[in-house]
Motif scaffolding. Structure first.
Motif, PDB file in Angstrom:
ATOM      1  N   CYS A 153     -39.718 -39.867  16.566  1.00 22.62           N
ATOM      2  CA  CYS A 153     -38.519 -40.325  17.286  1.00 22.62           C
ATOM      3  C   CYS A 153     -37.614 -41.122  16.368  1.00 22.62           C
ATOM      4  O   CYS A 153     -37.015 -40.557  15.457  1.00 22.62           O
ATOM      5  N   ASP A 154     -37.547 -42.428  16.528  1.00 21.47           N
ATOM      6  CA  ASP A 154     -36.575 -43.187  15.744  1.00 21.47           C
ATOM      7  C   ASP A 154     -37.207 -44.233  14.828  1.00 21.47           C
ATOM      8  O   ASP A 154     -36.572 -45.195  14.443  1.00 21.47           O
ATOM      9  N   GLN A 163     -34.885 -47.066  13.005  1.00 18.68           N
ATOM     10  CA  GLN A 163     -33.520 -46.527  12.971  1.00 18.68           C
ATOM     11  C   GLN A 163     -32.648 -47.148  14.066  1.00 18.68           C
ATOM     12  O   GLN A 163     -31.536 -46.647  14.311  1.00 18.68           O
ATOM     13  N   HIS A 222     -28.772 -45.908  15.753  1.00 14.74           N
ATOM     14  CA  HIS A 222     -28.534 -45.279  17.055  1.00 14.74           C
ATOM     15  C   HIS A 222     -27.834 -46.212  18.040  1.00 14.74           C
ATOM     16  O   HIS A 222     -27.313 -45.745  19.056  1.00 14.74           O
ATOM     17  N   TYR A 249     -24.539 -45.519  19.812  1.00 11.79           N
ATOM     18  CA  TYR A 249     -24.541 -44.423  20.786  1.00 11.79           C
ATOM     19  C   TYR A 249     -25.304 -44.795  22.060  1.00 11.79           C
ATOM     20  O   TYR A 249     -25.354 -44.018  23.007  1.00 11.79           O
ATOM     21  N   VAL A 298     -31.057 -42.604  21.253  1.00 18.73           N
ATOM     22  CA  VAL A 298     -31.398 -41.872  20.032  1.00 18.73           C
ATOM     23  C   VAL A 298     -30.636 -40.542  19.970  1.00 18.73           C
ATOM     24  O   VAL A 298     -30.667 -39.753  20.912  1.00 18.73           O
ATOM     25  N   VAL A 299     -29.950 -40.305  18.854  1.00 22.05           N
ATOM     26  CA  VAL A 299     -29.252 -39.034  18.628  1.00 22.05           C
ATOM     27  C   VAL A 299     -30.145 -38.170  17.724  1.00 22.05           C
ATOM     28  O   VAL A 299     -30.375 -38.524  16.558  1.00 22.05           O
ATOM     29  N   VAL A 327     -29.099 -37.270  14.073  1.00 23.14           N
ATOM     30  CA  VAL A 327     -29.007 -38.475  13.238  1.00 23.14           C
ATOM     31  C   VAL A 327     -30.418 -38.934  12.855  1.00 23.14           C
ATOM     32  O   VAL A 327     -30.687 -39.315  11.713  1.00 23.14           O
ATOM     33  N   ALA A 328     -31.329 -38.851  13.822  1.00 25.77           N
ATOM     34  CA  ALA A 328     -32.715 -39.269  13.577  1.00 25.77           C
ATOM     35  C   ALA A 328     -33.341 -38.400  12.480  1.00 25.77           C
ATOM     36  O   ALA A 328     -33.911 -38.916  11.514  1.00 25.77           O
ATOM     37  N   ASP A 353     -31.967 -39.086   8.992  1.00 31.85           N
ATOM     38  CA  ASP A 353     -32.390 -40.363   8.417  1.00 31.85           C
ATOM     39  C   ASP A 353     -33.877 -40.336   8.034  1.00 31.85           C
ATOM     40  O   ASP A 353     -34.273 -40.923   7.031  1.00 31.85           O
ATOM     41  N   TYR A 376     -28.525 -51.794  22.852  1.00 32.79           N
ATOM     42  CA  TYR A 376     -29.698 -50.928  22.742  1.00 32.79           C
ATOM     43  C   TYR A 376     -30.594 -51.423  21.607  1.00 32.79           C
ATOM     44  O   TYR A 376     -30.080 -51.808  20.569  1.00 32.79           O
TER      45      TYR A 376
END
Ligand code: KG4
Ligand code: ZN
Length: 378
Positions: free
Chosen positions: A10-11, A32, A36, A39, A42-43, A46-47, A50, A210
């Protein structure tokens, strides 16, 4: 045995070296969250991008801090499911490359199994920490553990135990009879949002940024839940069900905000307290009900929401009242990390299991699910 674990579902880009006994030799987590945050969630693209940038430095750091090289490892474990496909792929390709180049066995780990076994990790700092990071009531007499067996310790539960896994992506109650996939059974899960997701969505509605859990937790501490009770319904009150639904409470907060505007000051704290109280009530009641229904005396918390102070306090009180032993891993073991993946992988390796270089990412867990998504009477 020393196993490297890689987690990119995930992030968090995370890597750790852990022994089969659960001793954490290193644990590197690169979050991350800041990426994120603009936004509000979590995008996936983008995740993944990275993770690709970060994974090799994070793995290098984990090996360096453990004082080992790839040649010293007994295996490479990697989260292969569930998660974001692109994000998982980065960890998988890294693990495969490393395992192939170093000539080490590769094992895929189900992320949820990692969370459910994280209670067995031994961290230097964590070992000396008293409650709420250790068992809050003495563990009941141990039952014969399933094989392979994590070494016994006062701070670790014996099998079987009932685990509440509550994170940003998952919320479910499991019966855990042993570390193998076949020994873990879902007793009930959320029909819609995960508990952490509800915290994140409500925080977004309230303009709190967030991720939402930590800030709602902080504001709730000085709030009066009773003062905002009319804005927040109880969460899935049906007595006998072990399923959760958190989308209704989120919608109720959204309606409240649409009608009255975003609360500020004490009114904001009161609303946070009411929302958190309703979520925590559901998590605690259903977990305790599950333990009693299964006749199991040990309860384990897992996932990022296990950091919530209201949940910890209420679960401790509820378990103490009913004579249940509660095991709450330290925060670093609750949130996403590579150590839980390395440990779950080490147990698979110890059981003689291996995966091939064909191992592919899967977005769903391998654990059988009993809860169907969506509404309706059942
Ligand atoms: O397990 P985790 O790090 O990541 C996954 O989702 O797998 O959990 C993150 C989630 C987020 O939704 C976050 O808002 C929530 O855990 N969380 C909390 C607290 N700290 C983190 N929720 C409630 N209270 C907290 N103190
Ligand atoms: Zn997780």
């Amino acid at each position: 045995m020393r196993v490297l674990g890689i987690e990119t579902s995930c992030d968090e880009t995370a890597a750790a070296v852990v022994t089969e006994g659960g001793d954490v030799l290193s644990d590197v987590v690169r979050s991350q969250v800041a990426l994120h945050a603009p936004y509000g969630g979590v995008v996936p693209e983008v995740a993944a991008r990275d993770h690709a940038r970060a994974v090799v430095p994070v793995v290098r750091e984990a090996l360096a801090r453990a004082g080992v090289t790839a040649a010293d490892l007994d295996g490479v474990a990697v989260t292969s499911r569930p998660g974001l496909a692109g994000a998982l792929l980065v960890g998988l390709q890294t693990a495969k490359g490393l395992a192939w180049a170093a000539g080490k066995p590769l094992v895929g780990v189900d992320h949820l199994v990692g969370h459910l076994l994280a209670v067995f990790l031994r961290r230097d700092g964590a070992r000396s920490t008293s409650a709420p990071d250790g068992p809050l009531t003495p563990p009941a007499s141990p039952t014969p553990p399933a094989s392979p067996t994590p070494p016994a310790s006062d701070e670790r539960p014996a099998f079987p135990y009932v685990a509440l896994l509550a994170s940003g992506g998952h919320t479910a109650i499991y019966r855990v009879d042993g570390p193998a996939l076949g020994a873990i059974r879902e007793l009930g899960a959320t029909r819609d949002d995960a508990a952490g997701e509800a915290f994140d969505k409500v925080a977004k509605l309230l303009g709190l940024g967030y991720p939402g859990g930590p800030v709602v937790d902080r504001l709730a501490a000085t709030g009066d839940a009773a003062a905002a009770a009319e804005a927040v319904p109880a969460v899935m009150a049906r007595k006998e069900s072990l399923e959760f639904s958190f989308s209704g409470i989120k919608s109720a907060v959204a309606r409240h905000v649409a009608k009255r505007g975003r609360p500020e000051g004490q009114a904001l704290n009161d609303l946070c307290a009411a929302f958190q109280g309703a979520v925590v009530d559901a998590l605690v009641q259903k977990t305790v009900r599950a333990a009693r229904a299964e006749g199991i005396e040990r309860v384990v918390l897992a996932g990022g929401v296990a950091a919530n102070r209201g949940l910890r306090a209420q679960m401790a009180a509820a378990c103490a009242r009913r004579g249940l032993g509660l095991f709450v891993p330290p925060f670093a073991s609750c949130t996403d990390n590579g150590a839980m993946i390395a440990y779950a992988g080490a147990l698979r390796l110890a059981a003689g299991e291996r995966d091939t270089l064909d191992l592919a990412p899967e977005t769903r867990t391998a654990l059988p699910r009993v809860t169907r998504k969506g509404g309706g009477v059942r």
